[in-house]
Design a protein around this motif. Structure first.
Motif, PDB file in Angstrom:
ATOM      1  N   ALA A 101       0.824  -1.208   0.000  1.00  0.00           N
ATOM      2  CA  ALA A 101       0.000   0.000   0.000  1.00  0.00           C
ATOM      3  C   ALA A 101       0.862   1.264   0.000  1.00  0.00           C
ATOM      4  O   ALA A 101       0.522   2.261  -0.650  1.00  0.00           O
ATOM      5  CB  ALA A 101      -0.934  -0.003   1.208  1.00  0.00           C
ATOM      6  N   LEU A 102       1.975   1.228   0.716  1.00  0.00           N
ATOM      7  CA  LEU A 102       2.843   2.410   0.804  1.00  0.00           C
ATOM      8  C   LEU A 102       3.687   2.604  -0.449  1.00  0.00           C
ATOM      9  O   LEU A 102       3.981   3.741  -0.834  1.00  0.00           O
ATOM     10  CB  LEU A 102       3.763   2.291   2.016  1.00  0.00           C
ATOM     11  N   PHE A 103       4.097   1.501  -1.081  1.00  0.00           N
ATOM     12  CA  PHE A 103       4.968   1.563  -2.268  1.00  0.00           C
ATOM     13  C   PHE A 103       4.342   0.710  -3.371  1.00  0.00           C
ATOM     14  O   PHE A 103       4.872  -0.347  -3.733  1.00  0.00           O
ATOM     15  CB  PHE A 103       6.369   1.066  -1.918  1.00  0.00           C
ATOM     16  N   PRO A 104       3.217   1.165  -3.920  1.00  0.00           N
ATOM     17  CA  PRO A 104       2.448   0.301  -4.830  1.00  0.00           C
ATOM     18  C   PRO A 104       3.174  -0.059  -6.117  1.00  0.00           C
ATOM     19  O   PRO A 104       2.894  -1.103  -6.709  1.00  0.00           O
ATOM     20  CB  PRO A 104       1.180   1.126  -5.098  1.00  0.00           C
ATOM     21  N   GLY A 105       4.095   0.759  -6.570  1.00  0.00           N
ATOM     22  CA  GLY A 105       4.782   0.454  -7.822  1.00  0.00           C
ATOM     23  C   GLY A 105       6.097  -0.290  -7.650  1.00  0.00           C
ATOM     24  O   GLY A 105       6.775  -0.590  -8.636  1.00  0.00           O
ATOM     25  N   HIS A 106       6.429  -0.592  -6.404  1.00  0.00           N
ATOM     26  CA  HIS A 106       7.744  -1.195  -6.165  1.00  0.00           C
ATOM     27  C   HIS A 106       7.704  -2.698  -6.453  1.00  0.00           C
ATOM     28  O   HIS A 106       6.732  -3.367  -6.133  1.00  0.00           O
ATOM     29  CB  HIS A 106       8.178  -0.958  -4.719  1.00  0.00           C
ATOM     30  N   PRO A 107       8.789  -3.237  -7.051  1.00  0.00           N
ATOM     31  CA  PRO A 107       8.815  -4.681  -7.344  1.00  0.00           C
ATOM     32  C   PRO A 107       8.660  -5.528  -6.078  1.00  0.00           C
ATOM     33  O   PRO A 107       9.218  -5.215  -5.022  1.00  0.00           O
ATOM     34  CB  PRO A 107      10.203  -4.890  -7.968  1.00  0.00           C
ATOM     35  N   ALA A 108       7.902  -6.596  -6.203  1.00  0.00           N
ATOM     36  CA  ALA A 108       7.709  -7.528  -5.096  1.00  0.00           C
ATOM     37  C   ALA A 108       8.963  -8.372  -4.901  1.00  0.00           C
ATOM     38  O   ALA A 108       9.842  -8.424  -5.769  1.00  0.00           O
ATOM     39  CB  ALA A 108       6.515  -8.437  -5.387  1.00  0.00           C
ATOM     40  N   PRO A 109       9.109  -9.040  -3.762  1.00  0.00           N
ATOM     41  CA  PRO A 109      10.225  -9.977  -3.587  1.00  0.00           C
ATOM     42  C   PRO A 109      10.224 -11.019  -4.705  1.00  0.00           C
ATOM     43  O   PRO A 109       9.173 -11.419  -5.212  1.00  0.00           O
ATOM     44  CB  PRO A 109       9.933 -10.615  -2.221  1.00  0.00           C
ATOM     45  N   VAL A 110      11.420 -11.463  -5.081  1.00  0.00           N
ATOM     46  CA  VAL A 110      11.567 -12.401  -6.194  1.00  0.00           C
ATOM     47  C   VAL A 110      12.127 -13.731  -5.693  1.00  0.00           C
ATOM     48  O   VAL A 110      12.756 -13.804  -4.633  1.00  0.00           O
ATOM     49  CB  VAL A 110      12.485 -11.823  -7.290  1.00  0.00           C
ATOM     50  N   TYR A 111      11.903 -14.772  -6.485  1.00  0.00           N
ATOM     51  CA  TYR A 111      12.376 -16.103  -6.125  1.00  0.00           C
ATOM     52  C   TYR A 111      13.894 -16.171  -6.267  1.00  0.00           C
ATOM     53  O   TYR A 111      14.458 -15.768  -7.280  1.00  0.00           O
ATOM     54  CB  TYR A 111      11.711 -17.139  -7.026  1.00  0.00           C
ATOM     55  N   ALA A 112      14.554 -16.694  -5.235  1.00  0.00           N
ATOM     56  CA  ALA A 112      16.014 -16.774  -5.233  1.00  0.00           C
ATOM     57  C   ALA A 112      16.537 -17.981  -6.001  1.00  0.00           C
ATOM     58  O   ALA A 112      17.751 -18.122  -6.182  1.00  0.00           O
ATOM     59  CB  ALA A 112      16.524 -16.838  -3.791  1.00  0.00           C
TER      60      ALA A 112
END
Length: 426
Positions: free
Chosen positions: A176-187
């Motif tokens: 909600a605070l950073f709606p355009g930020h990339p989500a965590p990715v699979y390592a």
């Protein structure tokens, strides 16, 4: 009195709650689960986190749970040592070593400390947060099945001078605070964790692997098992072993795999992947209860957040900087976050000053450090993912040669992480 609402009753959230109470905040911790269950396996509390726990009066409680015997180090799949260090060397370098303990035990300590610092009722269970207004500091909740008449007395909307979002790697608050930020990715790796009672290992048919030593056993001198602690690297694979207090052995493993995979019997899956490795790995797996083995895919924040706050909301722990487990720093960095946040957020400042300037300073203090730790942990993860036999041989030979030339290599490689000190006592 300035009010703080903490979203999430995990390690980061409870640590923040205790630290803020000790700094004079009126704190409420919200947890969506109906109980703080004894879930999870082991985790590492390293020297930096022990120093942070000292600030909130819990460091010595955790040190008392240490169960450390013999050297710790890195091995190959065939058992050959690549690098080693001792407790004494770690103590000399950092003033502490590392305490590997049950996650459930740490949560018990933190929950007790929250009640000690603020009295009963600081932790609200079975309470789901549905919305956060960062500018006004309003947290909207949906109370669950709370006992008795309490549900009617609890606020659905909580107004706060400070909101701490410790709602994990899939944090709804962060989105909600950073709606355009990339989500965590699979390592690129899946991880297993398990707990094996030492008694089960003793009763298993093959107990050749762990060394037998009266000094490491019962006080009456009877022969006892001692499981050497280590982390071993193979071709894209890792297996770690730690004996814990309470005669439990904590094991963890990773392997390169597509996300979403599961096996009908995860113990058999581990035996398939690690059954021909050096002892005591096969013996431990044969003694393990499949019901006590968990598996999860590893995700991390490949793109750091630009800040750890917006308005009156601060992010801590995995909500802010999820990392791979390779450095053993996930819980440690969450505890650091909590102590630094409590130091910088001033409950006595008027109006938005209680959170405004303090949260900007918190972001400045934590974003760069945690981004470096996330990167270093993922760099180590990439090294463990190598599968090419020639590349793996070169990797192992390089570690062994460097360790011979510089015996304290394993410790010095962690200097930047472990030499951290908290800003002040809360």
């Amino acid at each position: 009195m300035a009010r703080a609402v903490v979203i999430g009753g995990g390690i980061g959230g409870l640590s923040a709650g205790v630290a803020l109470l000790r700094k004079g905040w009126d704190v409420t911790v919200l947890e969506r689960a109906p109980a703080i269950e004894p879930v999870g396996s082991g985790l590492a509390i390293a020297a930096n986190a022990l120093k942070a726990l000292d600030v909130i009066g819990l460091g010595d409680r955790i040190r008392a749970l240490a169960h450390a015997e013999g050297p710790m180090g890195l091995r190959r799949a065939d058992g050959r040592w690549l690098a080693r260090a001792t407790e004494e060397e770690a103590d000399d370098a950092y003033g502490d070593s590392v305490v590997v303990m049950l996650r459930a035990t740490l949560l018990d300590v933190l929950t007790g400390a929250l009640a000690e610092a603020g009295g009963p009722g600081r932790l609200r269970l079975d309470t789901r947060v549905t919305e956060v207004d960062a500018e006004r500091g309003v947290v909207r909740t949906e109370a669950g099945d709370l006992a008795g008449d309490l549900a009617g007395d609890l606020e659905a909307d909580l107004e706060a001078d400070l909101v701490v979002a410790a709602d994990g790697i899939h944090s709804a608050t962060r989105r909600a605070l950073f709606p355009g930020h990339p989500a965590p990715v699979y390592a690129g790796v899946t991880a297993w964790r398990g707990l094996i009672p030492l008694a089960d290992l003793k009763e298993s048919q093959d107990t050749r692997a762990p060394s037998r030593s009266p000094e490491a056993g019962s006080r009456d001198g009877r022969d006892a098992l001692r499981v050497p602690r280590s982390e071993s690297w193979g071709r894209g694979t890792v297996f770690g072993i730690h004996q814990l207090a309470g005669d439990l052995v904590y094991v963890y493993a990773t392997d390169v795999a597509p996300p979403g995979g599961t096996a009908a019997d995860e113990r058999e899956e581990l035996l398939r992947r690690f059954g021909d490795w050096h002892e005591p790995i096969p013996a431990l797996l044969r003694a393990a209860d499949p019901a006590r083995i968990t598996r999860n895919d590893v995700y991390y924040h490949a793109t750091p957040l630009p800040a750890f706050h917006r308005g009156r909301v601060a992010l801590v722990g995995d909500a802010a900087h999820a990392m791979t487990p390779n450095l053993g720093q996930g819980a440690c960095q969450a505890i650091e976050d909590a102590v630094v946040l409590a130091h910088l957020a001033d409950p006595g400042a008027p109006g938005d000053g209680a959170s405004g300037d303090g949260l900007a300073a918190y972001s400045a203090a934590r974003t760069r450090r945690t981004a470096r730790v996330v990167r270093r942990s993922m760099t180590l993860c990439r090294l463990t993912k190598w599968r090419n036999p020639a590349a793996v041989w070169l990797r192992d030979a390089g570690v062994a040669a460097a360790s011979r030339l510089s015996p304290d290599l394993m410790l010095r490689s962690m200097d930047e992480v472990l030499r951290w000190r908290p800003p002040a006592r809360a």
